[in-house]
Design a protein around this motif. Structure first.
Motif, PDB file in Angstrom:
ATOM      1  N   VAL A  82       1.421   4.824  -2.895  1.00  0.00           N
ATOM      2  CA  VAL A  82       1.165   6.247  -2.631  1.00  0.00           C
ATOM      3  C   VAL A  82       2.427   7.102  -2.587  1.00  0.00           C
ATOM      4  O   VAL A  82       2.329   8.328  -2.552  1.00  0.00           O
ATOM      5  N   CYS A  83       3.586   6.499  -2.614  1.00  0.00           N
ATOM      6  CA  CYS A  83       4.838   7.265  -2.525  1.00  0.00           C
ATOM      7  C   CYS A  83       5.071   8.065  -3.811  1.00  0.00           C
ATOM      8  O   CYS A  83       5.144   7.495  -4.898  1.00  0.00           O
ATOM      9  N   PRO A  84       5.195   9.391  -3.695  1.00  0.00           N
ATOM     10  CA  PRO A  84       5.366  10.221  -4.890  1.00  0.00           C
ATOM     11  C   PRO A  84       6.749  10.117  -5.523  1.00  0.00           C
ATOM     12  O   PRO A  84       6.941  10.562  -6.650  1.00  0.00           O
TER      13      PRO A  84
ATOM     14  N   THR B 127       0.830  -1.202   0.000  1.00  0.00           N
ATOM     15  CA  THR B 127       0.000   0.000   0.000  1.00  0.00           C
ATOM     16  C   THR B 127       0.866   1.254   0.000  1.00  0.00           C
ATOM     17  O   THR B 127       0.595   2.212  -0.723  1.00  0.00           O
ATOM     18  N   CYS B 128       1.923   1.258   0.793  1.00  0.00           N
ATOM     19  CA  CYS B 128       2.815   2.414   0.881  1.00  0.00           C
ATOM     20  C   CYS B 128       3.521   2.684  -0.452  1.00  0.00           C
ATOM     21  O   CYS B 128       3.718   3.835  -0.840  1.00  0.00           O
TER      22      CYS B 128
ATOM     23  N   ARG C  32       2.843  10.322   3.478  1.00  0.00           N
ATOM     24  CA  ARG C  32       1.705   9.636   2.851  1.00  0.00           C
ATOM     25  C   ARG C  32       1.697   8.146   3.180  1.00  0.00           C
ATOM     26  O   ARG C  32       0.652   7.565   3.442  1.00  0.00           O
ATOM     27  N   CYS C  33       2.863   7.542   3.167  1.00  0.00           N
ATOM     28  CA  CYS C  33       2.966   6.110   3.442  1.00  0.00           C
ATOM     29  C   CYS C  33       2.492   5.778   4.854  1.00  0.00           C
ATOM     30  O   CYS C  33       1.771   4.807   5.067  1.00  0.00           O
TER      31      CYS C  33
ATOM     32  N   LYS D 162       0.366   7.414   6.640  1.00  0.00           N
ATOM     33  CA  LYS D 162      -1.078   7.628   6.755  1.00  0.00           C
ATOM     34  C   LYS D 162      -1.884   6.451   6.215  1.00  0.00           C
ATOM     35  O   LYS D 162      -2.957   6.156   6.717  1.00  0.00           O
ATOM     36  N   VAL D 163      -1.387   5.770   5.184  1.00  0.00           N
ATOM     37  CA  VAL D 163      -2.164   4.699   4.561  1.00  0.00           C
ATOM     38  C   VAL D 163      -1.774   3.298   5.022  1.00  0.00           C
ATOM     39  O   VAL D 163      -2.448   2.341   4.674  1.00  0.00           O
ATOM     40  N   CYS D 164      -0.751   3.162   5.803  1.00  0.00           N
ATOM     41  CA  CYS D 164      -0.285   1.835   6.222  1.00  0.00           C
ATOM     42  C   CYS D 164      -1.359   1.121   7.046  1.00  0.00           C
ATOM     43  O   CYS D 164      -1.696   1.561   8.146  1.00  0.00           O
TER      44      CYS D 164
ATOM     45  N   CYS E 231       7.063  13.153   3.181  1.00  0.00           N
ATOM     46  CA  CYS E 231       5.693  13.660   3.061  1.00  0.00           C
ATOM     47  C   CYS E 231       4.721  12.980   4.019  1.00  0.00           C
ATOM     48  O   CYS E 231       3.695  13.544   4.358  1.00  0.00           O
TER      49      CYS E 231
ATOM     50  N   CYS F  30      13.332   9.520  -0.233  1.00  0.00           N
ATOM     51  CA  CYS F  30      12.212   9.876   0.641  1.00  0.00           C
ATOM     52  C   CYS F  30      12.201  11.378   0.909  1.00  0.00           C
ATOM     53  O   CYS F  30      13.211  11.952   1.318  1.00  0.00           O
TER      54      CYS F  30
END
Length: 68
Positions: free
Chosen positions: A23-25, A19-20, A49-50, A52-54, A47, A44
């Protein structure tokens, strides 16, 4: 994106769901050998994002150089 003072750090409890990675830009996270996610500190941008979604809640944002 410029590097921030923060860096993602993945815990040992990672379930390698990917999942991470999605979402990683900056593609700074990869799943290594299907076992755990690994963060490339040079890519890295901190940000978060990773983290938040883990779904396993095992990614923390830490200060660069603080054991990461």
């Amino acid at each position: 994106m410029a590097l921030s003072k923060r860096l993602a750090q993945v815990g040992r409890e990672c379930v390698a769901c990917g999942t991470c990675v999605k979402v990683c830009p900056r593609t700074a996270i990869r799943v290594a050998s299907g076992v755990t996610a690994r963060v490339d500190g040079a890519l890295c941008v901190g940000c978060g994002r990773c983290a938040k979604v883990c779904p396993a809640d095992v990614i923390d944002m830490v200060e660069r150089g603080a054991g990461a």
